[in-house]
Design a protein around this motif. Structure first.
Motif, PDB file in Angstrom:
ATOM      1  N   LEU A  18      16.582  91.402 -52.081  1.00 45.45           N
ATOM      2  CA  LEU A  18      16.239  90.000 -51.836  1.00 45.45           C
ATOM      3  C   LEU A  18      16.784  89.099 -52.941  1.00 45.45           C
ATOM      4  N   ALA A  19      16.681  89.546 -54.182  1.00 44.10           N
ATOM      5  CA  ALA A  19      17.181  88.745 -55.302  1.00 44.10           C
ATOM      6  C   ALA A  19      18.680  88.514 -55.158  1.00 44.10           C
ATOM      7  N   ASP A  20      19.403  89.547 -54.742  1.00 39.73           N
ATOM      8  CA  ASP A  20      20.853  89.402 -54.579  1.00 39.73           C
ATOM      9  C   ASP A  20      21.212  88.499 -53.411  1.00 39.73           C
ATOM     10  N   SER A  21      20.430  88.548 -52.353  1.00 42.80           N
ATOM     11  CA  SER A  21      20.780  87.745 -51.180  1.00 42.80           C
ATOM     12  C   SER A  21      20.189  86.341 -51.209  1.00 42.80           C
ATOM     13  N   GLU A  22      19.032  86.172 -51.852  1.00 41.42           N
ATOM     14  CA  GLU A  22      18.342  84.882 -51.824  1.00 41.42           C
ATOM     15  C   GLU A  22      18.183  84.225 -53.191  1.00 41.42           C
ATOM     16  N   GLY A  23      18.510  84.948 -54.245  1.00 37.66           N
ATOM     17  CA  GLY A  23      18.364  84.422 -55.596  1.00 37.66           C
ATOM     18  C   GLY A  23      17.050  84.868 -56.221  1.00 37.66           C
ATOM     19  N   LEU A  24      17.100  85.194 -57.493  1.00 34.94           N
ATOM     20  CA  LEU A  24      15.921  85.692 -58.195  1.00 34.94           C
ATOM     21  C   LEU A  24      14.771  84.688 -58.173  1.00 34.94           C
ATOM     22  N   ASP A  25      15.089  83.404 -58.266  1.00 42.83           N
ATOM     23  CA  ASP A  25      14.032  82.391 -58.299  1.00 42.83           C
ATOM     24  C   ASP A  25      13.253  82.314 -56.991  1.00 42.83           C
ATOM     25  N   ASN A  26      13.783  82.866 -55.920  1.00 43.54           N
ATOM     26  CA  ASN A  26      13.098  82.835 -54.623  1.00 43.54           C
ATOM     27  C   ASN A  26      12.253  84.082 -54.370  1.00 43.54           C
ATOM     28  N   ILE A  27      12.223  84.986 -55.350  1.00 48.20           N
ATOM     29  CA  ILE A  27      11.480  86.228 -55.173  1.00 48.20           C
ATOM     30  C   ILE A  27      10.031  86.026 -55.611  1.00 48.20           C
ATOM     31  N   THR A  28       9.146  86.223 -54.655  1.00 45.41           N
ATOM     32  CA  THR A  28       7.711  86.200 -54.920  1.00 45.41           C
ATOM     33  C   THR A  28       7.130  87.505 -54.389  1.00 45.41           C
ATOM     34  N   LEU A  29       5.943  87.824 -54.834  1.00 43.62           N
ATOM     35  CA  LEU A  29       5.295  89.016 -54.299  1.00 43.62           C
ATOM     36  C   LEU A  29       5.037  88.862 -52.802  1.00 43.62           C
ATOM     37  N   THR A  30       4.722  87.648 -52.392  1.00 46.79           N
ATOM     38  CA  THR A  30       4.499  87.390 -50.968  1.00 46.79           C
ATOM     39  C   THR A  30       5.775  87.662 -50.176  1.00 46.79           C
ATOM     40  N   ARG A  31       6.909  87.211 -50.680  1.00 45.58           N
ATOM     41  CA  ARG A  31       8.197  87.406 -49.999  1.00 45.58           C
ATOM     42  C   ARG A  31       8.541  88.892 -49.910  1.00 45.58           C
ATOM     43  N   VAL A  32       8.322  89.630 -51.004  1.00 46.20           N
ATOM     44  CA  VAL A  32       8.617  91.065 -51.016  1.00 46.20           C
ATOM     45  C   VAL A  32       7.695  91.793 -50.042  1.00 46.20           C
ATOM     46  N   ALA A  33       6.423  91.439 -50.056  1.00 48.61           N
ATOM     47  CA  ALA A  33       5.464  92.070 -49.141  1.00 48.61           C
ATOM     48  C   ALA A  33       5.867  91.834 -47.690  1.00 48.61           C
ATOM     49  N   HIS A  46       1.560  99.194 -56.959  1.00 47.29           N
ATOM     50  CA  HIS A  46       2.873  99.621 -57.444  1.00 47.29           C
ATOM     51  C   HIS A  46       3.442  98.720 -58.538  1.00 47.29           C
ATOM     52  N   VAL A  47       3.090  97.443 -58.532  1.00 48.51           N
ATOM     53  CA  VAL A  47       3.480  96.508 -59.590  1.00 48.51           C
ATOM     54  C   VAL A  47       2.243  95.708 -59.980  1.00 48.51           C
ATOM     55  N   GLU A  48       2.107  95.447 -61.263  1.00 52.71           N
ATOM     56  CA  GLU A  48       0.919  94.754 -61.750  1.00 52.71           C
ATOM     57  C   GLU A  48       0.916  93.271 -61.423  1.00 52.71           C
ATOM     58  N   SER A  49       2.117  92.686 -61.408  1.00 51.90           N
ATOM     59  CA  SER A  49       2.218  91.234 -61.266  1.00 51.90           C
ATOM     60  C   SER A  49       3.662  90.867 -60.959  1.00 51.90           C
ATOM     61  N   HIS A  50       3.896  89.578 -60.753  1.00 48.08           N
ATOM     62  CA  HIS A  50       5.269  89.096 -60.575  1.00 48.08           C
ATOM     63  C   HIS A  50       6.085  89.390 -61.830  1.00 48.08           C
ATOM     64  N   ALA A  51       5.489  89.179 -62.998  1.00 48.84           N
ATOM     65  CA  ALA A  51       6.194  89.451 -64.259  1.00 48.84           C
ATOM     66  C   ALA A  51       6.582  90.923 -64.349  1.00 48.84           C
ATOM     67  N   TYR A 100      20.963  90.993 -61.591  1.00 49.55           N
ATOM     68  CA  TYR A 100      21.413  90.821 -62.970  1.00 49.55           C
ATOM     69  C   TYR A 100      20.689  89.659 -63.648  1.00 49.55           C
ATOM     70  N   ALA A 101      20.374  88.622 -62.894  1.00 44.42           N
ATOM     71  CA  ALA A 101      19.668  87.476 -63.478  1.00 44.42           C
ATOM     72  C   ALA A 101      18.341  87.895 -64.097  1.00 44.42           C
ATOM     73  N   ALA A 102      17.756  88.979 -63.604  1.00 42.27           N
ATOM     74  CA  ALA A 102      16.482  89.461 -64.145  1.00 42.27           C
ATOM     75  C   ALA A 102      16.607  89.963 -65.573  1.00 42.27           C
ATOM     76  N   THR A 103      17.825  90.253 -66.025  1.00 41.30           N
ATOM     77  CA  THR A 103      17.979  90.734 -67.407  1.00 41.30           C
ATOM     78  C   THR A 103      17.676  89.646 -68.424  1.00 41.30           C
ATOM     79  N   ASP A 104      17.697  88.391 -67.986  1.00 44.60           N
ATOM     80  CA  ASP A 104      17.405  87.275 -68.897  1.00 44.60           C
ATOM     81  C   ASP A 104      15.991  86.741 -68.751  1.00 44.60           C
ATOM     82  N   ARG A 105      15.194  87.314 -67.890  1.00 48.09           N
ATOM     83  CA  ARG A 105      13.899  86.723 -67.574  1.00 48.09           C
ATOM     84  C   ARG A 105      12.721  87.355 -68.287  1.00 48.09           C
TER      85      ARG A 105
END
Length: 192
Positions: A18-33, A46-51, A100-105
């Motif tokens: 999703l991050a690659d197709s829609e951009g990292l800033d558009n990734i939310t837990l709701t979107r992934v779910a 499986h993940v504690e939080s968005h962070a 890759y954008a996640a490497t800076d976040r």
């Protein structure tokens, strides 16, 4: 149709797509779910939080990067190795811009797993510099400098940060040449 069991690896993989197709800033837990066909609370097993998800994406990006750099450096040395590693870096960023954008976040400091992932990348680059006959400290410094240069260039390129009319590939090749000249100046013996 049976469901594929949900685990952290699958959650992160779907988030990466999703991050690659829609951009990292558009990734939310709701979107992934939603993409996984589950309700958001199911992700918290499986993940504690968005962070935590973004941190995991950063780790995955570094794993992809390390694999690509390792493969690129096989069988080459000296300036050819520097160029191969640099081009591999750019390919990873082009192929996985959101991941890759996640490497800076997420900050690496005080996170042993992220620090180790960065150290592994630096070690791959340092190994690619074997042909330059550098002292160990110079090899590490040169690897860090290359990491910074490749990351900066690719980061700017992915964000359209090179707006001038000159060919971007020529600019990258010139940067490789400049970096190699600097590395050669620190070599104990001339590179052949």
């Amino acid at each position: 149709m049976p469901r594929t069991p949900l685990d952290k690896e699958r959650v992160v993989a779907v988030a990466a797509e999703l991050a690659d197709s829609e951009g990292l800033d558009n990734i939310t837990l709701t979107r992934v779910a939603k993409e996984l066909g589950v309700r958001q609370p199911a992700l918290y097993r499986h993940v504690e939080s968005h962070a935590d998800l973004v941190r995991s994406l950063g780790l995955l990006a570094r794993e992809h990067l390390m694999e690509a750099l390792t493969e690129a450096a096989l069988g080459v040395s000296g300036e050819d190795a520097v160029a191969a590693v640099g081009h591999a870096w750019r390919r990873v960023v082009k192929d996985h811009p959101g991941l890759y954008a996640a490497t800076d976040r997420f900050p690496c400091s005080d996170d042993p797993e992220l620090e180790a992932a960065v150290d592994n990348i630096v070690a791959v680059i340092a190994a690619a510099l074997e042909g330059f006959d550098l002292e160990e400290d110079h090899q590490v410094h040169a690897a860090r400098a290359l990491r910074s240069a490749f990351h900066g260039f690719a980061h700017l390129e992915s964000g359209d940060g090179h707006p001038h009319p000159q060919d971007i590939d020529d600019t990258f090749d010139d940067m490789i040449e400049l970096l190699c000249a600097g590395i050669r100046s620190q070599a104990r013996a001339p590179v052949v």
